[in-house]
Design a protein around this motif. Structure first.
Motif: not given
Length: 178
Positions: A87-98
């Protein structure tokens, strides 16, 4: 990928107890111990690269269905990156990663990270083999042109021993050199 990172061998969980004794001897002798299934995959990819194994072909087809963002997340997942780090590397939320990981699982038809990483590694191995074959062909063509010789047919799938690489068989105590 594991061998490139220095692994002394690869045993599969299903038959590791059976192969562990000879694998330990082979690794202790400086050889690379490969379970028969792992050796089969490597042979298919690097010795006979024109003949992809069914698993590799399936892996490539499934990863081709991923979006660019899902492909990037799968790459990070295969490297062992945690969801918060993705999430941090891609600049998105953890929920979006999930959400992306759930979509990846569905498209790859897997249930967990290990299975998804395995498919990513298989697809990547096939692509690496194709790149290596293309580079070898280009080097061969350039060498022939530089020497001013007429182009002669050559074997595209020649086998060259890799220094320090040995294949151990379960029925032998010594590991023959490739």
């Amino acid at each position: 990928m594991l061998l490139r990172h220095g692994a002394g061998g690869i045993l599969l969980r299903d038959d590791s107890v059976e192969h562990l004794p000879w694998a330990v001897r082979a690794a202790a002798a400086g050889s690379i111990a490969l379970a028969p299934a792992a050796a089969h995959l490597l042979v298919d990819q690097y010795v006979r690269p024109g003949r992809l194994s069914e698993e590799v072909a399936t892996a490539r087809n499934r990863t081709a269905a991923l979006s660019p963002r899902e492909s990037e997340i799968l790459r990070l997942l295969a490297e062992g990156t945690s969801n918060p780090d993705m999430a941090e590397a891609m600049g998105i939320s953890s929920h979006t990663v999930k959400d992306h990981i759930r979509a990846i699982y569905t498209k790859l038809r897997v249930d967990n990270r290990v299975q998804a990483a395995r498919i990513a590694w298989q697809a990547q191995a096939a692509q690496a083999a194709e790149r290596g074959q293309a580079q070898e062909h280009a080097r061969s063509e350039n060498s022939t042109q530089r020497q001013g010789k007429a182009h002669r047919p050559h074997c595209e799938h020649s086998v060259r021993p890799v220094p320090g690489t040995h294949l151990a068989s379960p029925n032998s105590t010594a590991s023959p050199s490739l």
